[in-house]
Design an enzyme around this catalytic site. Structure first.
Site: not given
Length: 605
Positions: A52, A155, A387
């Protein structure tokens, strides 16, 4: 003259996108040394979240060449893992609506190049013909039995960013050691293969496969929907896709669930890579992103707002209160509501409860423990993972392979997995199921807020408070966490025993692998020395986790106060948590000494 750096062979690969090349030429002409260094200084690191970064020239950015190099490495790694099976089973590639005209980059173009790389190696490709939500890619991997999936999306990141997200054959995001294996393969395959640039193959190659299965109609039988209530519901709901891909798919999901279609925010329903009406295209930001939704709801008399992020894998929900103000539910609060509803629906279709011991719900370790409280009373299993949905998705697959039932999983960063048709967060199915839950409650003259209170009164209040500090100095971060590991003793490991007058009853350090709750003091969850993460449990039912972000210069904290059922002193509990958080900030973070700057609210990685 070398817009993307030398290949591993020392030969300049070059970038054939004229807009990207023109950007570099302009930077050279302007003498923009700093920007050139940023673009070409270091290659993007491929990790469990894939890639990303900003779209633009250079090895540190998302562009045609780095997409080709990444896909070549991924393809070679898949060939190593699956052999000829890769050519028999194939892969799926999806994309969102992002575009960056100055550099000539777009999600659709990147997806086309990725597909061309696979086809050039004889790998069948299911390429979505149009924009698609991220969860549809892992759904397709599982439903068609493919070897892998690629989703080109950034996203909820800023408009100039893009990303490359990878799913494994089990339908979940990749986890170690696949990330390292792919990274090594990328470095070994930087020179573009002759056929990798040829996207014309997409117009005629027999390896490009046809339509993928419909997501909504597969999610529906996986969830025992209350169709009779859905059909008769008069509840008015507003939905926004925040200029992303979600509009058409949420409308379709509501139709599949026999729900009244939600009102769409006209200014935000069509994909727009400029995100013109919001500062950040992230519904986790709350009211700032939902302003237009609230206005539409007021005009139409709607009481509930649903919002997806641009790739539609997350869901935010807001409800109008009696006083006229809007309440935006936190990720933990919505996790409590959806978890309660999904279990209620399952329980109605399994009244004898003979299989309840096979039922599982999951959440990330920094999320609310409300599912644990529900599981203890109802008799099903609850597990927490590290996570990120990559861990929940892979654990869900392990449980499914053991013939267990995975009903629900969530993370506090507004990510929800309802059922097991998609082993990742899915904002489309979550929106439909939230709409169904809203319809059911309305038929009982109950609001979402009232139901949340009822959940807390039955299973115990769970009050949370999350935020973060900005810190760009890695040495300061290291020293801060080392101080907590040698608290009052520089020689031996010695964690704090209290904070703000409240005793610490347990410590789990997933950087070192220590867990005082375990007989051998070894953590059950995987540990990693490359990131900082310590969790403290307190005698008053409080839990606090401090961790560094994997993508941003942030030190985050997640705190929760868990009360036993019957304790309904919400104001007292909130003050108790506030006092504990203040003590943690002053004693553990020491913001003034460490020159830390407090963030507005917790945002996901």
């Amino acid at each position: 003259k070398n817009p993307n750096g030398p290949s591993s062979t020392g030969v300049t690969p070059g970038n054939r996108n004229p807009q990207t090349v023109a950007l570099v030429q302009g930077l050279v002409k302007d003498g923009a040394v700093g920007e050139l260094r940023r673009c070409f200084g270091s290659r993007m690191e491929f990790g469990t979240a894939g890639l990303r970064a900003a779209m633009g020239p250079g090895i540190s950015c998302m562009n045609d060449l780095t997409i080709i190099q990444t896909t070549q490495g991924f393809c070679k790694y898949l060939e190593h893992c699956f052999g000829e099976g890769l050519k028999e089973r194939g892969v799926v590639v999806g994309f969102d609506a992002r575009a960056h005209p100055p550099s000539g980059g777009s999600s659709k173009r990147f997806a086309s190049l990725a597909a061309a790389v696979f086809i050039g190696r004889g790998v069948p490709v299911h390429l979505f013909c149009d924009i698609t939500p991220t969860p549809f890619v892992p759904f397709t991997v599982s439903h068609l039995g493919l070897c892998a999936g690629v989703m080109v999306t950034a996203s909820h990141n800023p408009k100039q960013d893009n990303g490359y997200k990878v799913y494994w054959e089990n339908g979940a995001q990749i986890v170690p050691p696949h990330d390292k294996g792919i990274s090594v393969a990328i470095e070994a395959n930087l020179e573009p293969w002759p056929e990798s640039w040829d996207i014309t193959c997409l117009s005629h190659s027999p390896l490009l496969k046809g339509p993928v299965p419909k997501h909504s109609h597969r999610v529906l039988p996986d969830h025992p929907a209350a169709l009779d209530i859905n059909k008769s519901s008069e509840v008015k709901i507003v939905h926004t896709s925040v200029h992303g891909v979600g509009h058409a798919f949420v409308q379709s999901a509501f139709k599949a669930f026999d729900l009244r279609p939600p009102y769409a925010v006209e200014e935000q329903k069509d994909p727009d890579p400029e995100f013109p009406t919001v500062k950040y295209p992230n519904p986790e930001e709350g009211e700032g992103v939902l302003t237009l939704s609230f206005a539409l709801a007021e005009r139409e008399g709607a009481t509930v707002v649903l919002a997806n992020d641009p790739d539609a894998d997350r869901l935010a929900v807001a409800e109008k209160q009696e006083g006229g103000q809007w309440r935006v539910f936190s990720g933990n609060e919505l996790g409590a509501l959806l978890g309660w509803w999904v279990y209620k629906c399952w329980k109605q279709t399994n009244p004898d409860q003979s299989t309840v011991k096979s039922v599982y719900m999951l959440s990330s370790t920094v999320s609310s423990k409300i599912l644990r409280a529900i599981a203890l009373k109802e008799g099903f299993h609850f597990e927490e993972t590290l996570t990120g949905f990559k861990w929940m998705g892979n654990r869900a697959r392990e449980l499914l392979d053991q013939n267990k039932i995975v009903l629900f999983a969530f993370e506090e960063a507004i990510g929800y997995m309802c059922g097991s048709a998609v082993l990742d967060k899915d904002g489309v199915s979550a929106a439909a199921i939230a709409g169904e839950m809203t319809s059911y409650l309305a038929a009982k003259n109950t609001t979402l807020s009232q139901q949340l209170t009822a959940i807390y009164e039955e299973y115990g209040y769970h009050i949370t408070k999350n935020s973060y500090f900005i810190c760009h100095d890695q040495e300061v971060i290291r020293a801060m966490f080392d101080r907590l590991r040698h608290y009052g003793n520089q020689e031996d490991v010695s964690y704090p025993r209290q904070c703000g007058g409240v005793a610490i009853t347990a410590v789990r350090d997933l950087t070192t692998g220590y867990d005082s709750n375990q007989a051998d003091n070894k953590a059950v969850l995987p540990s990693s020395p490359s990131s900082q993460m310590i969790t403290f449990s307190f005698s008053n039912g409080g839990v606090a986790t401090m961790r560094t972000s994997g993508t941003e210069p942030k030190i985050k904290y997640y705190t929760e106060l868990c009360a036993a059922p019957g304790n309904s002193d919400v104001k007292g509990l909130q003050k108790e948590l506030d006092d504990l958080v203040n003590a943690i900030v002053e004693d553990f973070f020491q913001p003034q000494k460490n020159n830390l700057h407090l963030g507005a609210r917790n945002l996901s990685d």
